[in-house]
Structure formats: structure tokens, C-alpha cells
Design a protein around this motif. Structure first.
Motif: not given
Length: 374
Positions: A214-226, A275-277, A323-333, A350-351
Motif C-alpha cells: 500500500d506504499d507503492v505508486f502504481a500507474n494502473t492506467n499504464n498497466m491496463v494498456v500494457y 520484488g514483493g513491492g 517496475v521499480k520496487t527498489a525505487g527510482l534512481h534520479i542521478p542528479s540532485e 516503491h515507495r
């Protein structure tokens, strides 16, 4: 005339007895089944008038012989508790949704079933999800439905308050499955098994499932399309995809959240798993996993256990870049790590905290959002 009256009385009496017998049979039918395991469990299957089957299990008893396992006394208490109750696969159901999918026979109308693991105290997360990516709706011509799966938490008055909270949510939203077991990290596998048992009974023909936290951001619209883009797979073929993890094994460090001692699993390797996320799977694969789970000893790491079930069936998980259950890495601050342009094309990350979730959903849904050259 007297003979005619006597016949009428006999016929009416026979009809009355037949109706009474049918009433008792249909409204008060009870079956019991004994399972021979340490700490036996009994199933009572009751048909209630005008309602579907209600399944009630007695509480599972502790297997005291687990204390005889070599090195048991030196294990952490959560591992001891897991071993005491490892044999338990059935618990009383507190909140049910037998008609969530329109009945078992009509459940094929559910294209994407969102199965969200949520602890009783996580009210704010559930409320935000109901208003964002987990909103039940028709998208691209297919139905998205939502279920939260939960156990019980706390003791005494706290436990009572949390159970009442879920009851109130159920009254207003009709989206919670709850069983009477301790909702803990080491019981996540049990939560998965109980849900799959419920699915086989009430929603066996759902096309696809998102299984996640319940702490993941899921783009369910994209999931349906996929999922609609999959060739020759309308949910009746194998699919299990997400953040693929392979060539790893149990963590033996007792201080780790994922600690698995040899008393729980001797093997030093895990099969490939996602990953179970959050991961996507077909209804076909979900039912295969459930059948395989019946003959595999429970492992407390739920995503690994799902991988074990797949491996036993001769199937495997696949990787999805969205799917990024380890989080999305943004290389620049120098850029906003929560810029909606990084998440617009993703399936799941996640998360997220509830406020971040609410904001992100509305930002990516904004028709005026401009990203890159778009």
C-alpha cells in the motif's frame, strides 16, 4: 368425500414436511473437515439464506514440538513464533467480499484486480489509494477492481479499535478482506496464501492481478494498456512480471529484517522471483501458484515463496523495466526527484508517502503536463 379429504390432508402434510426439510438443508447445512497436522484445524462451511458460502476456520494451535528443533532456543522470538505456527494455513475470516467480482462465474469481467497488502493501522494509505491509482473504474473499456488484504494488529483496546476501523471502512467501501491472524512481516506469505484461497472460491476468472504493497505508486492506467497489448494472452496464459531478482539466497545475519536461519531454510539459494513491492500476474498463473503452494513449506519471505511456487510449476518470472520496487534512481540532485515526467511512463515505483502519492497521481493525470519534447 371422507376419503378425498383424507388424501388432501396427507398430501398437504407431505408437502409441509418436504418444505421443512428443504429449508433446514439449505439454510443450516454444515460440513466439517479435519486436517491432520500438528495443531489440527477444522473447517465449517455454512450456507446462509440468501448469501454465498461463509467459510469459518477454528484458530490454529501452536505446534509445541517446534521447540525441539536444533538451536531453537537461540533464535529471535519472531522466528520462534513463525516456527510454532508454520503449519497453519487457515484462519477465521473477519471481513469477506464473496461478491466482489460479481460471483465466481462472472469474475471474468474483472480485467485487473488490485490486490493490496495493508496492515489495519494504514488508514491514510488506503484512503489515498481509493482516490488515486486504486480507484475502481472502467478504463479503456475494461474494469479495474480493488481489494485490500489484512490481518489483525495490536492487543486489547488497540486491536478492538483497529478492527472497528476496518469494519467502518468495509461498510463504506466494500474493499477489505481480513483474517484473524497477526499482521506481521513474517506472515506476509500467509496473507498471500489466504488471498489465493479466497480468489479460487470467489474470483477464479479475473484476467490479471496487480499484487503489491500500500506504499507503492502504481500507474494502473499504464498497466491496463500494457496488459491489453499482450498477444494471445487474455489472462489465460502464464504471466508473472516485475522487478526480477535472481542469483541470491537467504540472509543469515540475525539483525536483518529478512533474516532466514537454517532452521527455516537449509538451502543457500532462492529461485528467481519478483520484488514483493508490486508485480503483475495473470489469473491463470495465480491459480497455478495457489495449487503449488499447497505442497510447499511456508517461507516467511512472501516474494521468494511465490518464486518457489513458480519454480515447482516449471514456470519463471520475467523482468519489466517499468517496475521499480527498489525505487527510482534520479542521478542528479539539481532536479526534482518527484517530477511527474519521471513517473508518467512507469508501471510501479516503491515507495511513496500518502501525500506524495496523492500529488503524483494528479500531476501525471494532468492533461496539460509537458515532458521533454512533448
Amino acid at each position: 368425500m371422507k376419503k378425498t379429504k383424507a388424501r388432501i390432508i396427507l398430501v398437504v402434510g407431505a408437502l409441509f414436511l418436504l418444505v421443512l426439510h428443504l429449508f433446514r438443508y439449505s439454510d443450516h447445512r454444515t460440513f466439517q473437515r479435519q486436517k491432520n497436522t500438528a495443531g489440527s484445524t477444522k473447517l465449517k462451511e455454512t450456507t446462509i439464506k440468501s448469501k454465498p458460502y461463509v467459510y469459518t476456520w477454528q484458530k490454529c494451535q501452536r505446534n509445541v514440538t517446534a521447540a525441539n528443533i536444533t538451536g531453537f532456543k537461540d533464535l529471535p522470538q519472531n522466528i520462534k513464533d513463525f516456527l510454532y505456527y508454520r503449519h497453519c494455513r487457515h484462519f477465521p475470516m473477519l471481513l469477506d467480499l464473496p461478491d466482489k467480482c460479481g460471483g465466481a462465474a462472472e469474475s471474468g469481467a474483472v480485467f485487473l484486480l488490485l490486490v493490496i497488502k495493508s496492515s489495519p493501522a494504514n488508514y491514510e494509505r488506503r484512503e489515498v489509494l481509493r482516490k488515486t491509482w486504486a480507484k475502481e473504474r472502467l478504463h479503456n473499456g475494461v474494469w479495474i477492481r480493488r481489494i485490500f488484504i489484512s490481518g489483525v494488529s495490536g492487543t486489547g483496546y488497540q486491536k478492538e479499535r483497529l478492527n472497528t476501523l476496518l469494519q467502518l471502512e468495509q461498510k463504506h467501501h466494500r474493499d477489505i478482506l481480513q483474517w484473524d491472524f497477526n499482521d506481521s512481516f513474517y506472515n506476509l506469505t500467509l496473507k498471500q496464501i489466504l488471498f489465493l484461497e479466497w480468489m479460487e472460491r470467489n474470483c477464479p476468472n479475473a484476467r490479471f492481478l496487480l499484487n503489491g504493497d500500500d506504499d507503492v505508486f502504481a500507474n494502473t492506467n499504464n498497466m491496463v494498456v500494457y496488459l491489453q497489448s499482450l498477444e494471445k494472452n487474455n489472462g489465460s496464459q502464464h504471466l508473472f512480471t516485475g522487478h526480477l531478482i535472481q542469483n541470491v539466497g537467504p540472509i543469515r545475519a540475525s539483525g536483518s529484517k529478512y533474516f532466514i536461519p537454517v532452521q527455516v531454510q537449509e538451502s543457500n539459494s532462492y529461485p528467481p522471483y519478483c520484488g514483493g513491492g508490486g508485480f503483475l500476474l495473470s489469473g491463470h498463473t495465480a491459480m497455478i501458484i495457489y495449487q503449488m503452494s499447497k505442497s510447499i513449506e511456508i517461507l516467511p519471505i512472501d516474494d521468494v515463496f511465490m518464486g518457489m511456487c513458480l519454480a515447482k510449476a516449471g514456470l519463471g518470472p520475467s523482468s519489466h523495466m517499468g517496475v521499480k520496487t527498489a525505487g527510482l534512481h534520479i542521478p542528479s540532485e539539481k532536479v526534482d526527484e518527484y517530477s511527474p515526467c519521471y513517473y508518467k511512463e512507469m508501471l510501479l515505483v516503491h515507495r511513496f508517502l500518502p501525500a506524495q502519492m496523492y500529488l503524483m497521481w494528479h500531476r501525471i493525470e494532468d492533461p496539460n503536463l509537458k515532458c521533454g519534447g512533448s
